[in-house]
Design a protein around this motif. Structure first.
Motif, short mmCIF file in Angstrom:
data_model
loop_
_atom_site.label_atom_id
_atom_site.label_comp_id
_atom_site.label_asym_id
_atom_site.label_seq_id
_atom_site.Cartn_x
_atom_site.Cartn_y
_atom_site.Cartn_z
N LYS A 1 94.92 66.59 -45.66
CA LYS A 1 94.68 65.53 -46.64
C LYS A 1 95.20 65.91 -48.03
N ASN A 2 94.99 67.15 -48.41
CA ASN A 2 95.43 67.63 -49.72
C ASN A 2 96.95 67.52 -49.86
N GLU A 3 97.65 67.95 -48.81
CA GLU A 3 99.12 67.91 -48.82
C GLU A 3 99.60 66.46 -48.83
N GLU A 4 98.93 65.63 -48.04
CA GLU A 4 99.30 64.21 -47.98
C GLU A 4 99.14 63.55 -49.35
N ASP A 5 98.03 63.83 -50.00
CA ASP A 5 97.79 63.23 -51.33
C ASP A 5 98.80 63.73 -52.35
N PHE A 6 99.11 65.02 -52.29
CA PHE A 6 100.09 65.58 -53.22
C PHE A 6 101.45 64.89 -53.03
N LEU A 7 101.84 64.73 -51.78
CA LEU A 7 103.13 64.11 -51.47
C LEU A 7 103.17 62.66 -51.98
N LYS A 8 102.08 61.93 -51.76
CA LYS A 8 102.03 60.53 -52.24
C LYS A 8 102.16 60.48 -53.75
N ASN A 9 101.50 61.42 -54.40
CA ASN A 9 101.51 61.46 -55.86
C ASN A 9 102.91 61.71 -56.41
N VAL A 10 103.61 62.70 -55.89
CA VAL A 10 104.96 62.98 -56.43
C VAL A 10 105.96 61.90 -56.01
N ALA A 11 105.68 61.26 -54.86
CA ALA A 11 106.55 60.15 -54.43
C ALA A 11 106.37 58.97 -55.38
N GLU A 12 105.15 58.66 -55.70
CA GLU A 12 104.86 57.55 -56.59
C GLU A 12 105.44 57.78 -57.98
N LYS A 13 105.35 59.02 -58.44
CA LYS A 13 105.87 59.34 -59.79
C LYS A 13 107.37 59.58 -59.79
N ARG A 14 107.99 59.47 -58.63
CA ARG A 14 109.44 59.68 -58.53
C ARG A 14 109.87 61.07 -59.01
N LEU A 15 109.06 62.06 -58.68
CA LEU A 15 109.42 63.44 -59.01
C LEU A 15 110.26 64.06 -57.91
N ILE A 16 110.44 63.33 -56.83
CA ILE A 16 111.30 63.78 -55.74
C ILE A 16 112.30 62.67 -55.41
N THR A 17 113.42 63.08 -54.82
CA THR A 17 114.48 62.14 -54.46
C THR A 17 114.34 61.69 -53.02
N ALA A 18 113.68 62.51 -52.23
CA ALA A 18 113.56 62.20 -50.80
C ALA A 18 112.32 62.89 -50.24
N ILE A 19 111.93 62.46 -49.04
CA ILE A 19 110.85 63.13 -48.31
C ILE A 19 111.47 63.92 -47.17
N GLY A 20 111.22 65.21 -47.16
CA GLY A 20 111.80 66.05 -46.12
C GLY A 20 111.93 67.49 -46.57
N GLU A 21 112.18 68.41 -45.63
CA GLU A 21 112.57 68.00 -44.32
C GLU A 21 111.34 67.82 -43.45
N ILE A 22 111.40 66.75 -42.66
CA ILE A 22 110.31 66.40 -41.75
C ILE A 22 110.93 66.15 -40.37
N THR B 1 115.56 67.44 -55.88
CA THR B 1 114.64 68.07 -54.94
C THR B 1 113.93 67.03 -54.08
N SER B 2 113.44 67.51 -52.94
CA SER B 2 112.67 66.68 -52.02
C SER B 2 111.41 67.47 -51.70
N LEU B 3 110.48 66.83 -51.05
CA LEU B 3 109.30 67.55 -50.56
C LEU B 3 108.88 66.97 -49.21
N GLY B 4 108.59 67.88 -48.30
CA GLY B 4 108.10 67.45 -47.00
C GLY B 4 107.62 68.65 -46.21
N TRP B 5 106.65 68.41 -45.34
CA TRP B 5 106.15 69.50 -44.50
C TRP B 5 106.95 69.56 -43.20
N HIS B 6 107.62 70.69 -43.05
CA HIS B 6 108.48 70.99 -41.91
C HIS B 6 107.63 70.96 -40.62
N PRO B 7 108.24 70.59 -39.49
CA PRO B 7 107.45 70.61 -38.24
C PRO B 7 106.79 71.97 -37.96
#
Ligand SMILES: [Zn+2]
Length: 256
Positions: free
Chosen positions: A73-94, A59-65
Motif C-alpha cells: 500500500k505504501n509503495e502504491e500510494d507513493f507511486l500515485k502521488n508522484v504520478a499525479e504530480k508529474r514527477l515521473i515521465t512513465a511508470i516502469g519498469e513493470i 525518470t520513471s518509477l515502477g516496481w519490477h516483477p
C-alpha cells in the motif's frame, strides 16, 4: 550523431563513484536525452536530483516483477502521488519475469495490474519488462487497453513481437542485438517498423560488443544503434533521429 538512451539505471550503486562523469560524457559525445529508471523510492529521489541538475534526463518509477512481493500500500500510494504530480515521465519498469521467479507469479500479476491501472488513471506511458512470460504479458496488456508504452530490452519471440506492434507499443532494443548468438532477435530488428523503434543500454547491464562483460553506460547506446542501422540497411544518423523522435512522441519533450 544525436542519440538517446531510453532506459538505464543511473541510480544504481555501480555509478556511485563516477555518476556525474558518466552523464557528462554522454552529453558531450552527442547524447541528447536519457531515461534513468527508478525501481524503488530511494532510486526515485536520486534520479529526481539528476533530473533537476541536467536538462534532458527523464525518470520513471515502477516496481519490477522481482520486487512484486514488496509492492504494498505504501509503495502504491507513493507511486500515485508522484504520478499525479508529474514527477515521473512513465511508470516502469513493470511486468512479469517467470525466468527468475524472484516473486511468486500471482504477486507479479497483482503488482503489474495495479501499476497498469495507475498508468491509465494518470495517463502515463509504461515501460514493460517481460521474460519467459510472453503469453501472460500479452493477455494482461490486451486486457488493459488504451495504455501506451514500450517493451524494454526486447528479447521475446515473434508472436509477442506481433502483439506488441498491434497494441501500438514501441520496441526497445539493447546491446543484445550486437551479441553473436542473437540472430533471431536481429530478424525482429529488421521487421520493426521505424516509427516503433527505441534503443537503450539498460546500463549498468548488457554492455554491447566490443565492451561485453564490462559495466555498461548510456554512451554505448551508439553501438546498438549502429548495429540496428546495419541490419536495417539504413543511414545510422537517420535511424537515430527517427528513434529520438519516437522517444519524444511517447514521453514528451519536457523531461521534468
Ligand atoms: Zn532495466
Amino acid at each position: 550523431m544525436e542519440f538517446i538512451d531510453s532506459h538505464c539505471h543511473l541510480a544504481m550503486d555501480s555509478f556511485n563513484d563516477d555518476r556525474n562523469e558518466v552523464i557528462e560524457r554522454f552529453f558531450e559525445e552527442g547524447g541528447i536525452s536519457l531515461l534513468s529508471v527508478s525501481t524503488n523510492i530511494d532510486e526515485f529521489y536520486l534520479n529526481k536530483e539528476l533530473c533537476e541538475k541536467y536538462s534532458g534526463i527523464y525518470t520513471s518509477l515502477g516496481w519490477h516483477p522481482h520486487d512484486a512481493k514488496i509492492f504494498g500500500k505504501n509503495e502504491e500510494d507513493f507511486l500515485k502521488n508522484v504520478a499525479e504530480k508529474r514527477l515521473i515521465t512513465a511508470i516502469g519498469e513493470i511486468g512479469l519475469d517467470f525466468y527468475y521467479d524472484n516473486s511468486p507469479r500471482e504477486e507479479q500479476i497483482r503488482a503489474f495490474e495495479i501499476q497498469l491501472k495507475i498508468a491509465k488513471k494518470f495517463n502515463l506511458p509504461v515501460i514493460i519488462h517481460t521474460r519467459d512470460a510472453d503469453k501472460e504479458t500479452a493477455s494482461i496488456l490486451k486486457k488493459h487497453k488504451g495504455i501506451k508504452g514500450v517493451i524494454h530490452c526486447f528479447t521475446s519471440g515473434e508472436d509477442f513481437f506481433n502483439t506488441a506492434v498491434q497494441l501500438d507499443f514501441y520496441i526497445s532494443f539493447s546491446g543484445i542485438i550486437t551479441f553473436p548468438k542473437a540472430e533471431e532477435l536481429r530478424q525482429l530488428v529488421k521487421k520493426t517498423p521505424i516509427d516503433r523503434v527505441f534503443f537503450e543500454t539498460d546500463s549498468p547491464y548488457l554492455s554491447p560488443v566490443p565492451y561485453r562483460g564490462k559495466r555498461n553506460e548510456p554512451l554505448r547506446v551508439k553501438y546498438t544503434i549502429e548495429k540496428a542501422a546495419e541490419i536495417k540497411g539504413m543511414n545510422v544518423e537517420n535511424l537515430s533521429n527517427i528513434a529520438n523522435q519516437n522517444f519524444f512522441n511517447l514521453f514528451g519533450k519536457n523531461s521534468f
